[in-house]
Structures are given as C-alpha cells and as structure tokens.
Design a protein around this motif. Sequence first.
Motif, PDB file in Angstrom:
ATOM      1  N   GLY A 184      -0.158   3.680  13.634  1.00  0.00           N
ATOM      2  CA  GLY A 184      -0.241   4.878  12.816  1.00  0.00           C
ATOM      3  C   GLY A 184       0.690   4.810  11.626  1.00  0.00           C
ATOM      4  N   GLU A 185       0.150   5.087  10.442  1.00  0.00           N
ATOM      5  CA  GLU A 185       0.916   5.025   9.194  1.00  0.00           C
ATOM      6  C   GLU A 185       0.918   6.380   8.500  1.00  0.00           C
ATOM      7  OE1 GLU A 185       2.540   2.423   7.541  1.00  0.00           O
ATOM      8  OE2 GLU A 185       2.345   1.157   9.324  1.00  0.00           O
ATOM      9  N   ASN A 186       2.036   6.705   7.850  1.00  0.00           N
ATOM     10  CA  ASN A 186       2.190   7.984   7.157  1.00  0.00           C
ATOM     11  C   ASN A 186       2.044   7.896   5.648  1.00  0.00           C
ATOM     12  OD1 ASN A 186       3.640   8.271   9.808  1.00  0.00           O
ATOM     13  ND2 ASN A 186       3.920  10.360   9.042  1.00  0.00           N
ATOM     14  N   TYR A 187       2.356   6.743   5.078  1.00  0.00           N
ATOM     15  CA  TYR A 187       2.402   6.598   3.623  1.00  0.00           C
ATOM     16  C   TYR A 187       1.256   5.708   3.178  1.00  0.00           C
ATOM     17  CZ  TYR A 187       7.112   8.117   4.855  1.00  0.00           C
ATOM     18  OH  TYR A 187       8.177   8.792   5.391  1.00  0.00           O
ATOM     19  N   LEU A 188       0.374   6.249   2.337  1.00  0.00           N
ATOM     20  CA  LEU A 188      -0.883   5.579   2.031  1.00  0.00           C
ATOM     21  C   LEU A 188      -0.688   4.227   1.368  1.00  0.00           C
ATOM     22  CD1 LEU A 188      -3.924   5.483   1.967  1.00  0.00           C
ATOM     23  CD2 LEU A 188      -3.874   6.890  -0.107  1.00  0.00           C
ATOM     24  N   GLN A 189       0.100   4.163   0.294  1.00  0.00           N
ATOM     25  CA  GLN A 189       0.237   2.895  -0.420  1.00  0.00           C
ATOM     26  C   GLN A 189       0.840   1.816   0.467  1.00  0.00           C
ATOM     27  OE1 GLN A 189      -1.159   2.249  -3.372  1.00  0.00           O
ATOM     28  NE2 GLN A 189      -0.620   0.144  -2.881  1.00  0.00           N
ATOM     29  N   GLU A 190       1.861   2.189   1.231  1.00  0.00           N
ATOM     30  CA  GLU A 190       2.480   1.240   2.160  1.00  0.00           C
ATOM     31  C   GLU A 190       1.461   0.765   3.196  1.00  0.00           C
ATOM     32  OE1 GLU A 190       5.432   1.553   5.968  1.00  0.00           O
ATOM     33  OE2 GLU A 190       5.949   2.794   4.231  1.00  0.00           O
ATOM     34  N   ALA A 191       0.657   1.684   3.694  1.00  0.00           N
ATOM     35  CA  ALA A 191      -0.349   1.331   4.693  1.00  0.00           C
ATOM     36  C   ALA A 191      -1.389   0.375   4.134  1.00  0.00           C
ATOM     37  CB  ALA A 191      -1.024   2.595   5.218  1.00  0.00           C
ATOM     38  N   LEU A 192      -1.854   0.628   2.912  1.00  0.00           N
ATOM     39  CA  LEU A 192      -2.866  -0.233   2.314  1.00  0.00           C
ATOM     40  C   LEU A 192      -2.339  -1.656   2.129  1.00  0.00           C
ATOM     41  CD1 LEU A 192      -4.381   2.212  -0.334  1.00  0.00           C
ATOM     42  CD2 LEU A 192      -5.377   1.521   1.859  1.00  0.00           C
ATOM     43  N   GLU A 193      -1.071  -1.783   1.789  1.00  0.00           N
ATOM     44  CA  GLU A 193      -0.467  -3.109   1.660  1.00  0.00           C
ATOM     45  C   GLU A 193      -0.451  -3.832   3.006  1.00  0.00           C
ATOM     46  OE1 GLU A 193       3.331  -2.304  -0.064  1.00  0.00           O
ATOM     47  OE2 GLU A 193       2.497  -1.695  -2.005  1.00  0.00           O
ATOM     48  N   LYS A 194      -0.146  -3.102   4.076  1.00  0.00           N
ATOM     49  CA  LYS A 194      -0.131  -3.711   5.407  1.00  0.00           C
ATOM     50  C   LYS A 194      -1.533  -4.072   5.863  1.00  0.00           C
ATOM     51  CE  LYS A 194       3.977  -1.135   6.855  1.00  0.00           C
ATOM     52  NZ  LYS A 194       4.505  -0.114   7.784  1.00  0.00           N
ATOM     53  N   ILE A 195      -2.502  -3.210   5.568  1.00  0.00           N
ATOM     54  CA  ILE A 195      -3.879  -3.492   5.957  1.00  0.00           C
ATOM     55  C   ILE A 195      -4.351  -4.798   5.308  1.00  0.00           C
ATOM     56  CG2 ILE A 195      -6.268  -2.705   5.661  1.00  0.00           C
ATOM     57  CD1 ILE A 195      -5.189   0.167   6.033  1.00  0.00           C
ATOM     58  N   THR A 196      -3.975  -5.003   4.047  1.00  0.00           N
ATOM     59  CA  THR A 196      -4.330  -6.248   3.356  1.00  0.00           C
ATOM     60  C   THR A 196      -3.601  -7.441   3.969  1.00  0.00           C
ATOM     61  OG1 THR A 196      -4.750  -5.075   1.280  1.00  0.00           O
ATOM     62  CG2 THR A 196      -4.306  -7.435   1.135  1.00  0.00           C
ATOM     63  N   ALA A 197      -2.307  -7.275   4.202  1.00  0.00           N
ATOM     64  CA  ALA A 197      -1.501  -8.385   4.721  1.00  0.00           C
ATOM     65  C   ALA A 197      -1.922  -8.798   6.132  1.00  0.00           C
ATOM     66  CB  ALA A 197      -0.019  -7.992   4.709  1.00  0.00           C
ATOM     67  N   LEU A 198      -2.410  -7.838   6.915  1.00  0.00           N
ATOM     68  CA  LEU A 198      -2.721  -8.096   8.326  1.00  0.00           C
ATOM     69  C   LEU A 198      -4.222  -8.054   8.608  1.00  0.00           C
ATOM     70  CD1 LEU A 198       0.114  -5.857   9.834  1.00  0.00           C
ATOM     71  CD2 LEU A 198       0.133  -8.345   9.583  1.00  0.00           C
ATOM     72  N   LYS A 199      -5.022  -8.310   7.580  1.00  0.00           N
ATOM     73  CA  LYS A 199      -6.477  -8.168   7.723  1.00  0.00           C
ATOM     74  C   LYS A 199      -7.070  -9.139   8.745  1.00  0.00           C
ATOM     75  CE  LYS A 199      -7.321 -11.051   3.640  1.00  0.00           C
ATOM     76  NZ  LYS A 199      -7.902 -11.080   2.273  1.00  0.00           N
ATOM     77  N   ALA A 200      -6.369 -10.217   9.061  1.00  0.00           N
ATOM     78  CA  ALA A 200      -6.884 -11.180  10.041  1.00  0.00           C
ATOM     79  C   ALA A 200      -6.740 -10.675  11.474  1.00  0.00           C
ATOM     80  CB  ALA A 200      -6.155 -12.514   9.896  1.00  0.00           C
TER      81      ALA A 200
END
Length: 229
Positions: free
Chosen positions: A55-71
């Motif tokens: 669960g993420e609270n901050y959108l921009q931070e979350a989108l960066e993690k989603i990209t980094a961990l897409k695998a």
Amino acid sequence: MNMLQQSRNQVLAQIQSACTQAGREPDSVQLLAVSKTQPSAILAQMYEAGQQAFGENYLQEALEKITALKALDIEWHFIGHVQRNKTRPLAEHFAWVHGVDRLIIAERLSNQRRDSQAALNICLQVNIDGQDSKDGCQPEELSELVKQISLLPNIRLRGLMVIPAPENTRAFADAKALFDVVKAQHAHPEDWDTLSMGMSADMTEAIAAGSTMVRVGTALFGARPKKAE
C-alpha cells in the motif's frame, strides 16, 4: 532469516493470534504492507519474503516504484487521499484504491480504467468518528454512495476503509456495524467483502471487531524514513 522475513513472520503470527482469540479463521485477514517512503530495494526484499500486497500513499513515489518493480507480481494498493485531478494514473496502474469518498472520484476511476484491465477494486473511506483532520465521507452518506457507485462499470466496490482516532477502538465496532448494514444497498453484494481497518498499534482490536485487511507499516519495516521534500 533476514530482518524483513522475521518481522513479517511476527506480524503474521500476531494476526493469527488475534484471529484465534476472535474465533476467526487466520486466512480471513489479509496483510497489506504499507510501504510509503520505503525504497524499491526494500520492497523487493519484502516481496522475496512472501509479501505480495503493498500500500502506497504518495502517487508520484508509488508510480516510480511500480516502474522499478514491474518484473514482480505485486498487487498495488493506493491508500492515500484521492485527488480528482490524479485519478487517471490510479485507474491505470493500481489494483486497489482505498481512499474513495465521493461519487465523482468513483466515476472518474470507472471511466479511466482501461477495458483491457481487470475491474479496479475500490474501498470507500468513511470518517467513522467525525475527525476534523480526516478525509472520508460521513456515515450517513454511505448508503446512497454504495447504491450509486456499485452500479459503475470497470470497478468492483469491495468495502470500507477507516482510520479512527488513536485509542478510539470503539470506532472499529461502529465501522463493522455500518459495513454490515450497507451491504444490502450494494448492486453486487457478493463483492462487498473487505473491511480495511487496523494498523501496527491496533490490529488486534480491529481484527476482533471484524477487519478483513490490516494496513501495517512500522511493524514490518521499522520506523519510516522521512519523505524527501
């Protein structure tokens, strides 16, 4: 066993103990790892320890993690306040959105969810104990919201999310009662299965009252690093 694996095992044991005390099945409560401000590398380690839902609270931070961990096969939950002008990335990149408290937000998420994607799971945030500082709809607004939102396409209205004031564990019972009452207003009552409440300090009380999802950060990751400005 690394520290993250150990802390996760301890939290799962606490959930199991709370379920046993409440006469509930241990698998009736899902653990959501609150990973705001934690770096992607830590999330990857927690994923390797067996945790899939974050669960993420901050959108921009979350989108960066989603990209980094897409695998990785991570189930991403957005648990922060939903701003009207930021619904598109939520609709496109998350499996769950917890902070919905207005019909217009749900309508935007429904319209912006791609037809090729699975329906977006959403929970309605209720200001269960009338805190001035908290987002969420009022309890008396919930019935009509459920009637309207449960008819929207491309989303599944799954239940409620509450954040009571610290020490106000009575609010958990109020939330469960409200959860049960409004299920009858849902167009698809079989989808109404999620009561997201309880955190590191009060998950035992929340589970006793009927929580099906606890949002845990500190007990899993330790004290949060400060969010970069």
